[in-house]
Design a protein around this motif. Structure first.
Motif, PDB file in Angstrom:
ATOM      1  N   ALA A 244       0.903  -1.253   0.018  1.00 51.92           N
ATOM      2  CA  ALA A 244      -0.003   0.022   0.036  1.00 51.92           C
ATOM      3  C   ALA A 244       0.983   1.192  -0.049  1.00 51.92           C
ATOM      4  CB  ALA A 244      -0.802   0.103   1.193  1.00 51.92           C
ATOM      5  N   PRO A 245       0.650   2.244  -0.732  1.00 54.35           N
ATOM      6  CA  PRO A 245       1.063   3.396  -0.555  1.00 54.35           C
ATOM      7  C   PRO A 245       1.014   4.162   0.817  1.00 54.35           C
ATOM      8  CG  PRO A 245      -0.864   3.775  -1.911  1.00 54.35           C
ATOM      9  CD  PRO A 245      -0.728   2.523  -1.653  1.00 54.35           C
ATOM     10  N   GLN A 246       2.304   5.023   0.791  1.00 56.58           N
ATOM     11  CA  GLN A 246       2.474   5.756   2.047  1.00 56.58           C
ATOM     12  C   GLN A 246       2.192   7.114   1.859  1.00 56.58           C
ATOM     13  OE1 GLN A 246       2.713   4.317   5.292  1.00 56.58           O
ATOM     14  NE2 GLN A 246       2.666   2.240   4.181  1.00 56.58           N
ATOM     15  N   ALA A 247       1.264   7.502   2.220  1.00 56.32           N
ATOM     16  CA  ALA A 247       0.533   9.269   1.855  1.00 56.32           C
ATOM     17  C   ALA A 247       0.217   9.730   2.978  1.00 56.32           C
ATOM     18  CB  ALA A 247      -0.402   9.105   0.649  1.00 56.32           C
ATOM     19  N   GLN A 248       0.017  11.316   3.191  1.00 58.75           N
ATOM     20  CA  GLN A 248      -0.470  12.027   4.269  1.00 58.75           C
ATOM     21  C   GLN A 248      -1.637  12.797   3.628  1.00 58.75           C
ATOM     22  OE1 GLN A 248       3.377  12.193   3.711  1.00 58.75           O
ATOM     23  NE2 GLN A 248       3.239  10.574   4.963  1.00 58.75           N
ATOM     24  N   PHE A 249      -2.759  12.745   4.309  1.00 62.60           N
ATOM     25  CA  PHE A 249      -3.893  13.753   4.000  1.00 62.60           C
ATOM     26  C   PHE A 249      -4.168  14.864   4.880  1.00 62.60           C
ATOM     27  CE2 PHE A 249      -3.954  10.276   0.735  1.00 62.60           C
ATOM     28  CZ  PHE A 249      -4.615  10.777  -0.312  1.00 62.60           C
ATOM     29  N   THR A 250      -4.517  15.919   4.348  1.00 61.14           N
ATOM     30  CA  THR A 250      -5.346  16.723   5.390  1.00 61.14           C
ATOM     31  C   THR A 250      -6.750  16.992   4.847  1.00 61.14           C
ATOM     32  OG1 THR A 250      -4.669  18.720   4.213  1.00 61.14           O
ATOM     33  CG2 THR A 250      -3.282  17.987   6.256  1.00 61.14           C
ATOM     34  N   PHE A 251      -7.856  17.255   5.952  1.00 56.27           N
ATOM     35  CA  PHE A 251      -9.038  17.405   5.576  1.00 56.27           C
ATOM     36  C   PHE A 251      -9.638  18.540   6.102  1.00 56.27           C
ATOM     37  CE2 PHE A 251      -8.393  12.871   6.311  1.00 56.27           C
ATOM     38  CZ  PHE A 251      -8.884  12.106   4.977  1.00 56.27           C
ATOM     39  N   ASP A 252     -10.388  19.396   5.207  1.00 51.93           N
ATOM     40  CA  ASP A 252     -11.359  20.537   5.416  1.00 51.93           C
ATOM     41  C   ASP A 252     -12.638  20.387   5.353  1.00 51.93           C
ATOM     42  OD1 ASP A 252     -11.704  23.159   6.033  1.00 51.93           O
ATOM     43  OD2 ASP A 252     -11.257  23.818   4.047  1.00 51.93           O
ATOM     44  N   TYR A 253     -13.364  20.527   6.300  1.00 60.64           N
ATOM     45  CA  TYR A 253     -15.016  20.129   6.218  1.00 60.64           C
ATOM     46  C   TYR A 253     -15.688  21.548   6.300  1.00 60.64           C
ATOM     47  CZ  TYR A 253     -19.591  18.271   7.487  1.00 60.64           C
ATOM     48  OH  TYR A 253     -20.646  17.788   7.422  1.00 60.64           O
ATOM     49  N   ASP A 254     -16.496  21.712   5.356  1.00 60.38           N
ATOM     50  CA  ASP A 254     -17.384  22.531   5.265  1.00 60.38           C
ATOM     51  C   ASP A 254     -18.900  22.095   5.783  1.00 60.38           C
ATOM     52  OD1 ASP A 254     -18.971  24.734   4.788  1.00 60.38           O
ATOM     53  OD2 ASP A 254     -18.596  24.892   2.512  1.00 60.38           O
ATOM     54  N   SER A 255     -19.327  22.635   6.941  1.00 59.14           N
ATOM     55  CA  SER A 255     -20.426  22.126   7.408  1.00 59.14           C
ATOM     56  C   SER A 255     -21.725  22.745   6.837  1.00 59.14           C
ATOM     57  CB  SER A 255     -20.252  22.353   9.156  1.00 59.14           C
ATOM     58  OG  SER A 255     -20.567  23.748   9.333  1.00 59.14           O
ATOM     59  N   SER A 256     -21.513  23.867   6.202  1.00 63.78           N
ATOM     60  CA  SER A 256     -22.642  24.343   5.649  1.00 63.78           C
ATOM     61  C   SER A 256     -23.119  23.597   4.195  1.00 63.78           C
ATOM     62  CB  SER A 256     -22.505  25.826   5.178  1.00 63.78           C
ATOM     63  OG  SER A 256     -21.430  26.325   4.330  1.00 63.78           O
ATOM     64  N   ALA A 257     -22.223  23.000   3.578  1.00 66.50           N
ATOM     65  CA  ALA A 257     -22.430  22.563   2.145  1.00 66.50           C
ATOM     66  C   ALA A 257     -22.115  21.004   2.546  1.00 66.50           C
ATOM     67  CB  ALA A 257     -21.358  22.972   1.245  1.00 66.50           C
ATOM     68  N   TYR A 258     -21.713  20.481   3.680  1.00 72.23           N
ATOM     69  CA  TYR A 258     -21.434  19.167   3.907  1.00 72.23           C
ATOM     70  C   TYR A 258     -20.415  18.577   3.010  1.00 72.23           C
ATOM     71  CZ  TYR A 258     -25.766  19.545   6.172  1.00 72.23           C
ATOM     72  OH  TYR A 258     -26.830  20.105   7.094  1.00 72.23           O
ATOM     73  N   ASP A 259     -19.345  19.460   2.675  1.00 70.65           N
ATOM     74  CA  ASP A 259     -18.437  18.993   1.586  1.00 70.65           C
ATOM     75  C   ASP A 259     -16.950  18.859   2.399  1.00 70.65           C
ATOM     76  OD1 ASP A 259     -20.010  19.308  -0.542  1.00 70.65           O
ATOM     77  OD2 ASP A 259     -19.195  21.062  -1.135  1.00 70.65           O
ATOM     78  N   LEU A 260     -16.275  17.625   2.039  1.00 74.04           N
ATOM     79  CA  LEU A 260     -14.945  17.401   2.785  1.00 74.04           C
ATOM     80  C   LEU A 260     -13.998  17.399   1.709  1.00 74.04           C
ATOM     81  CD1 LEU A 260     -13.835  16.340   5.423  1.00 74.04           C
ATOM     82  CD2 LEU A 260     -14.060  14.072   4.474  1.00 74.04           C
ATOM     83  N   THR A 261     -12.964  18.278   1.912  1.00 74.61           N
ATOM     84  CA  THR A 261     -12.082  18.463   0.953  1.00 74.61           C
ATOM     85  C   THR A 261     -11.058  17.538   1.338  1.00 74.61           C
ATOM     86  OG1 THR A 261     -12.625  20.726   0.296  1.00 74.61           O
ATOM     87  CG2 THR A 261     -10.518  19.981  -0.378  1.00 74.61           C
ATOM     88  N   ALA A 262     -10.287  16.565   0.761  1.00 76.94           N
ATOM     89  CA  ALA A 262      -9.017  15.903   1.091  1.00 76.94           C
ATOM     90  C   ALA A 262      -7.981  16.354   0.190  1.00 76.94           C
ATOM     91  CB  ALA A 262      -9.337  14.420   0.889  1.00 76.94           C
TER      92      ALA A 262
END
Length: 141
Positions: free
Chosen positions: A48-66
């Motif tokens: 499996a690849p080794q990768a780092q992700f950060t998340f930003d959650y917009d609660s008004s639109a229910y969008d999660l940006t990875a």
């Protein structure tokens, strides 16, 4: 009985050792060739690849940006979003089943629509294209 002749005569030893060595070499070669012919050689080294992700959650639109912050790149269709995701996503980057259609490398982002919940839980899971191996790369929530 001449003991000196008994210890110095080794005519029968050489053919027996030669046959044993030839059988051993044949078995080893058959195993190596069989592994690659059957396609098992590709799966042995697959990790499996080794990768780092950060998340930003917009609660008004229910969008999660990875956002892929660094590590190994991940090919398109090998990354799947699992969890509280909207099954009828409008974003073209993510299929209805959660499959991400974008090749992820450092700096690349993908928007995942989540269900209307206050604290969604979403996992980014890597799936191998050649086998049934899976691994969780990142988790939000």
């Amino acid at each position: 009985m001449n003991f000196k002749q008994l210890f110095t005569e080794d005519r029968a030893v050489s053919p027996v050792i030669g046959v044993i060595l030839m059988v051993a070499i044949t078995v080893i070669l058959a195993a190596v060739i069989g592994t690659f012919v059957l396609g098992l050689g590709d799966q042995v080294s697959e990790t499996a690849p080794q990768a780092q992700f950060t998340f930003d959650y917009d609660s008004s639109a229910y969008d999660l940006t990875a956002t892929h912050d660094g590590g190994d790149p991940i090919e398109a269709n090998n990354l799947v979003a699992v969890g509280d995701i909207n099954s009828s996503q409008a974003a073209s980057e993510v299929e209805d089943d959660g499959t991400v259609n974008v090749a992820m490398s450092a700096g690349t982002s993908v928007v995942i629509e989540t269900n209307a919940v206050s604290d969604p839980t979403v996992r980014l899971t890597w799936q191998s294209a050649n086998s049934d191996k899976t691994a969780t790369i990142a988790r939000f929530g």
